[in-house]
Design a protein around this motif. Structure first.
Motif, mmCIF file in Angstrom:
data_model
loop_
_atom_site.group_PDB
_atom_site.id
_atom_site.type_symbol
_atom_site.label_atom_id
_atom_site.label_comp_id
_atom_site.label_asym_id
_atom_site.label_seq_id
_atom_site.Cartn_x
_atom_site.Cartn_y
_atom_site.Cartn_z
ATOM 1 N N ARG A 1 -1.101 -26.890 -34.467
ATOM 2 C CA ARG A 1 -1.137 -26.392 -35.840
ATOM 3 C C ARG A 1 -0.144 -25.248 -36.015
ATOM 4 N N SER A 2 -0.049 -24.381 -35.023
ATOM 5 C CA SER A 2 0.876 -23.247 -35.103
ATOM 6 C C SER A 2 2.333 -23.698 -35.082
ATOM 7 N N ALA A 3 2.603 -24.829 -34.428
ATOM 8 C CA ALA A 3 3.976 -25.326 -34.318
ATOM 9 C C ALA A 3 4.325 -26.334 -35.404
ATOM 10 N N ALA A 4 3.415 -26.578 -36.323
ATOM 11 C CA ALA A 4 3.607 -27.646 -37.316
ATOM 12 C C ALA A 4 4.888 -27.498 -38.127
ATOM 13 N N ASN A 5 5.356 -26.287 -38.347
ATOM 14 C CA ASN A 5 6.544 -26.063 -39.175
ATOM 15 C C ASN A 5 7.833 -25.930 -38.368
ATOM 16 N N ASP A 6 7.764 -26.191 -37.071
ATOM 17 C CA ASP A 6 8.935 -26.064 -36.212
ATOM 18 C C ASP A 6 9.077 -27.355 -35.404
ATOM 19 N N GLY A 7 9.976 -28.228 -35.856
ATOM 20 C CA GLY A 7 10.151 -29.538 -35.230
ATOM 21 C C GLY A 7 10.478 -29.472 -33.753
ATOM 22 N N ASP A 8 11.351 -28.550 -33.350
ATOM 23 C CA ASP A 8 11.709 -28.433 -31.937
ATOM 24 C C ASP A 8 10.522 -28.001 -31.095
ATOM 25 N N ALA A 9 9.795 -26.995 -31.568
ATOM 26 C CA ALA A 9 8.615 -26.518 -30.827
ATOM 27 C C ALA A 9 7.561 -27.608 -30.753
ATOM 28 N N GLU B 1 8.040 -30.867 -30.846
ATOM 29 C CA GLU B 1 8.509 -31.895 -29.916
ATOM 30 C C GLU B 1 8.304 -31.459 -28.466
ATOM 31 N N ASP B 2 8.636 -30.212 -28.162
ATOM 32 C CA ASP B 2 8.440 -29.691 -26.806
ATOM 33 C C ASP B 2 6.953 -29.664 -26.446
ATOM 34 N N LEU B 3 6.128 -29.283 -27.383
ATOM 35 C CA LEU B 3 4.689 -29.242 -27.146
ATOM 36 C C LEU B 3 4.134 -30.640 -26.912
ATOM 37 N N GLU B 4 4.630 -31.619 -27.656
ATOM 38 C CA GLU B 4 4.198 -33.006 -27.465
ATOM 39 C C GLU B 4 4.540 -33.487 -26.062
ATOM 40 N N ARG B 5 5.746 -33.179 -25.590
ATOM 41 C CA ARG B 5 6.152 -33.582 -24.233
ATOM 42 C C ARG B 5 5.278 -32.907 -23.185
ATOM 43 N N THR B 6 5.048 -31.628 -23.366
ATOM 44 C CA THR B 6 4.223 -30.887 -22.416
ATOM 45 C C THR B 6 2.797 -31.421 -22.407
ATOM 46 N N GLN C 1 -2.575 -15.800 -35.308
ATOM 47 C CA GLN C 1 -1.516 -15.985 -36.287
ATOM 48 C C GLN C 1 -1.356 -14.718 -37.107
ATOM 49 N N ASP C 2 -0.125 -14.479 -37.523
ATOM 50 C CA ASP C 2 0.171 -13.356 -38.408
ATOM 51 C C ASP C 2 -0.248 -13.769 -39.816
ATOM 52 N N ARG C 3 -1.331 -13.204 -40.294
ATOM 53 C CA ARG C 3 -1.890 -13.602 -41.592
ATOM 54 C C ARG C 3 -0.972 -13.264 -42.764
ATOM 55 N N THR C 4 -0.059 -12.319 -42.585
ATOM 56 C CA THR C 4 0.830 -11.953 -43.684
ATOM 57 C C THR C 4 1.933 -12.982 -43.880
ATOM 58 N N ARG C 5 2.213 -13.793 -42.820
ATOM 59 C CA ARG C 5 3.278 -14.785 -42.922
ATOM 60 C C ARG C 5 2.749 -16.210 -42.973
ATOM 61 N N GLY C 6 1.450 -16.392 -42.935
ATOM 62 C CA GLY C 6 0.914 -17.755 -42.903
ATOM 63 C C GLY C 6 0.969 -18.293 -41.501
ATOM 64 N N ASN C 7 1.215 -19.570 -41.351
ATOM 65 C CA ASN C 7 1.260 -20.178 -40.022
ATOM 66 C C ASN C 7 2.396 -19.584 -39.208
ATOM 67 N N ARG C 8 2.074 -19.214 -38.004
ATOM 68 C CA ARG C 8 3.034 -18.645 -37.081
ATOM 69 C C ARG C 8 3.810 -19.774 -36.419
ATOM 70 N N VAL C 9 5.095 -19.588 -36.241
ATOM 71 C CA VAL C 9 5.920 -20.561 -35.532
ATOM 72 C C VAL C 9 5.930 -20.156 -34.068
ATOM 73 N N LEU C 10 5.639 -21.114 -33.187
ATOM 74 C CA LEU C 10 5.629 -20.827 -31.764
ATOM 75 C C LEU C 10 7.036 -20.580 -31.264
ATOM 76 N N ARG C 11 7.203 -19.525 -30.551
ATOM 77 C CA ARG C 11 8.482 -19.198 -29.930
ATOM 78 C C ARG C 11 8.201 -18.611 -28.559
ATOM 79 N N ASN C 12 9.101 -18.840 -27.652
ATOM 80 C CA ASN C 12 9.018 -18.222 -26.346
ATOM 81 C C ASN C 12 9.667 -16.855 -26.491
ATOM 82 N N ASP C 13 8.837 -15.838 -26.622
ATOM 83 C CA ASP C 13 9.339 -14.488 -26.870
ATOM 84 C C ASP C 13 9.509 -13.685 -25.585
#
Length: 190
Positions: free
Chosen positions: A92-100, A102-107, A167-179
Motif C-alpha cells: 500500500r505504501s509503494a502503490a504510487n511508485d511503480g519502481d518500488a 516492482e522491486d517489492l513484488e520481486r522480493t 506514513q507521513d499523514r501530512t503527505r498522504g501515502n508515503r512512497v517507499l525509498r531506501n533512505d
C-alpha cells in the motif's frame, strides 16, 4: 530428497497485491509492535530448526514429527501475519511508485518461494517419517532449508523491516525509498 513444486508463486503474489491494492476492503495500519513480534517468531523458528537437527543427530526420531508440526504451524502463522500486516502495508505504501512496487513484488515472490520450500520440506518428512535409513537425507535437506530460512530472515531483519515506518499523514501515502536505513540495495531503490 523432496522435489519442490513452486508453480503458484504468481498466484500468491497476486493475492498479496489484491490485499493491498485498489478495492481492498481493509488496509493494515502501522503497528509499532509488529517488527518486534515478527523477530520473536524468527527466533522461535530458528530454535525449531536447531531442535530438528539435534533430534536427527541423536537418533530421537520419535520427537521429529512433533517438532516438524510446530515448525510448519509456526511458519504458516508467521507468513500469514507478515502477508496480512507487513507486506500488505508495504504494498500500500509503494502503490504510487511503480519502481518500488516492482522491486517489492520481486522480493515478495522470492520470499514466498523460500517459505514454500520450507513448507514442502515439513510436509515431505511428515508424510514419510525420519528413520535411521533416511536420516542423512533429512539432515542434508534440513541444512538447505535452514540456510534458505536464514537468508530470508536476514533479508527481512536487516533490510525489509527497516522500510516499515509510519506514513507521513501530512503527505498522504508515503512512497517507499531506501533512505540508507535499509541495507538492501536490491529490494527497493532509493
Amino acid at each position: 530428497m523432496f522435489s519442490p513444486n513452486i508453480h503458484d508463486i504468481d498466484e500468491k503474489k497476486s493475492r498479496l497485491q489484491g490485499m493491498s491494492g485498489a478495492g481492498a476492503t481493509g488496509h493494515p495500519d502501522y503497528d509499532p509492535a509488529l517488527i518486534k513480534h515478527l523477530m520473536s517468531d524468527h527466533a522461535a523458528l530458528r530454535d525449531l530448526l536447531i531442535r530438528l537437527d539435534d533430534h536427527a543427530r541423536h537418533r530421537q526420531f520419535a520427537k521429529i514429527p512433533g517438532t516438524l508440526a510446530r515448525l510448519r504451524d509456526g511458519l504458516m502463522r508467521h507468513i500469514e501475519e507478515e502477508n496480512e500486516h507487513f507486506y500488505a502495508y508495504l504494498f500500500r505504501s509503494a502503490a504510487n511508485d511503480g519502481d518500488a512496487l516492482e522491486d517489492l513484488e520481486r522480493t515478495c515472490a522470492k520470499m514466498a518461494g523460500m517459505a514454500r520450500l520450507a513448507l514442502l520440506f515439513t510436509r515431505h518428512y511428515t508424510e514419510i517419517g525420519v528413520t535411521l535409513l533416511n536420516r542423512d537425507a533429512f539432515s542434508r535437506d534440513l541444512e538447505v532449508i535452514s540456510s534458505l530460512l536464514a537468508e530470508r530472515i536476514e533479508l527481512e531483519e536487516t533490510s525489509l523491516y527497516a522500510l516499515y515506518r509510519p506514513q507521513d499523514r501530512t503527505r498522504g501515502n508515503r512512497v517507499l525509498r531506501n533512505d540508507g536505513s535499509s541495507l538492501c540495495g536490491v529490494c527497493l531503490k532509493g
